[in-house]
Design a protein around this motif. Structure first.
Motif, PDB file in Angstrom:
ATOM      1  N   GLN A 127       0.793  -1.164  -0.233  1.00  0.00           N
ATOM      2  CA  GLN A 127       0.177  -0.173  -0.004  1.00  0.00           C
ATOM      3  C   GLN A 127       0.873   1.316   0.062  1.00  0.00           C
ATOM      4  N   VAL A 128       2.115   1.172   0.575  1.00  0.00           N
ATOM      5  CA  VAL A 128       2.774   2.522   0.736  1.00  0.00           C
ATOM      6  C   VAL A 128       4.203   2.007   0.727  1.00  0.00           C
ATOM      7  N   THR A 129       5.022   2.673  -0.291  1.00  0.00           N
ATOM      8  CA  THR A 129       6.401   2.341  -0.289  1.00  0.00           C
ATOM      9  C   THR A 129       7.439   3.585   0.046  1.00  0.00           C
ATOM     10  N   ASN A 130       8.713   3.386   0.446  1.00  0.00           N
ATOM     11  CA  ASN A 130       9.497   4.452   0.880  1.00  0.00           C
ATOM     12  C   ASN A 130      10.902   4.131   0.394  1.00  0.00           C
ATOM     13  N   LEU A 131      11.641   5.157  -0.254  1.00  0.00           N
ATOM     14  CA  LEU A 131      12.961   4.809  -0.726  1.00  0.00           C
ATOM     15  C   LEU A 131      14.009   4.784   0.341  1.00  0.00           C
TER      16      LEU A 131
END
Length: 249
Positions: A127-131
């Motif tokens: 649902q959500v990604t972060n580098l």
């Protein structure tokens, strides 16, 4: 899928007032962020989300897209959620994914948007990604403006902090990682996020993603191939300007 990339920015930074309009190589920092991100091949639309007329007017002056938002938002992700609804109504368009790029990341490469979005396209459960970036030295590790993150074996975030984590006194060879503020949300998840009450650790750490973790959900961290540094202080500005000058040489 339609992908909306938003760059939240405001003049009232407590650590560096007026930061988005501070100049790097003769151009306001927010201009570098916008122009870099707008080159992404995967974005349907890129826009700056701001509550400040000065930033809005500047982005418009360079032919960019900007949205005026409320000044009440404490978190960049909440500002992006408001901007999403404004742009969907104005453009009569439904955006499937929203990518948030902080306005103090002038070294953001267009391909970093692809890096953030790809896991969502590949896996319907995410649902959500972060580098995720590597911390190169002890000074950066101990800098409270650098947001550290520790992950599980699936590369889901376990905790974010401005303090040095994990403990280097006990595990000196453990890799150190930082949050790179390029974050991709599924549209409906972002709107759900903004309805969740702010959480204790989110407020203590002043980190948006802690709200996700404290409500028992996951943030998939995605290692980036690109080296970037955020600008939190005037000294950071000088450092980033030197690095960008070398890149242009």
């Amino acid at each position: 899928m339609k992908i909306l990339t938003l760059i939240p920015a405001r003049m009232g930074s407590s650590r560096f007032p007026g930061k988005p309009m501070a100049t790097i190589l003769g151009k306001p920092m927010i201009g570098h962020v916008y122009e870099g991100v707008a080159k992404s091949s995967i974005s349907t639309l890129t826009a700056v989300a701001t509550c400040d007329q000065e930033i809005f007017n500047y982005i418009k002056s360079i032919g960019g897209h900007a949205v005026m938002t409320s000044s009440i938002h404490e978190r960049a992700s909440d500002r992006c959620a408001e901007s999403l609804l404004i742009l969907e109504k104005a453009n009569n368009t439904y955006y499937d994914i929203v990518v948030m790029v902080q306005g103090d990341e002038p070294m953001t490469h267009p391909n970093m948007i692809v890096e953030a979005v790809q896991p969502i396209l590949n896996n319907s459960d995410i649902q959500v990604t972060n580098l995720l970036g590597k911390i190169k030295d002890l000074a950066e590790f101990e800098d409270r403006n650098c947001i550290k993150v520790v992950c599980d074996k699936n590369l889901d975030a376990m905790y974010f902090s401005r303090e040095p984590i994990p403990s280097q006194s006990k595990a000196k060879k453990i890799p150190m990682f930082k949050q790179v503020c390029v974050i991709a949300f599924r549209r409906d998840y972002l709107l759900k996020y903004t309805l969740l009450p702010p959480t204790t650790l989110e407020v203590i750490e002043s980190i948006d993603m802690m709200r996700v973790l404290e409500h028992g959900m996951k943030v998939r961290m995605v290692p980036t191939l690109y080296e970037t540094y955020a600008v939190d202080t005037p000294l950071d500005l000088l450092k980033v300007e030197r690095l960008m000058k070398k890149m242009d040489a």
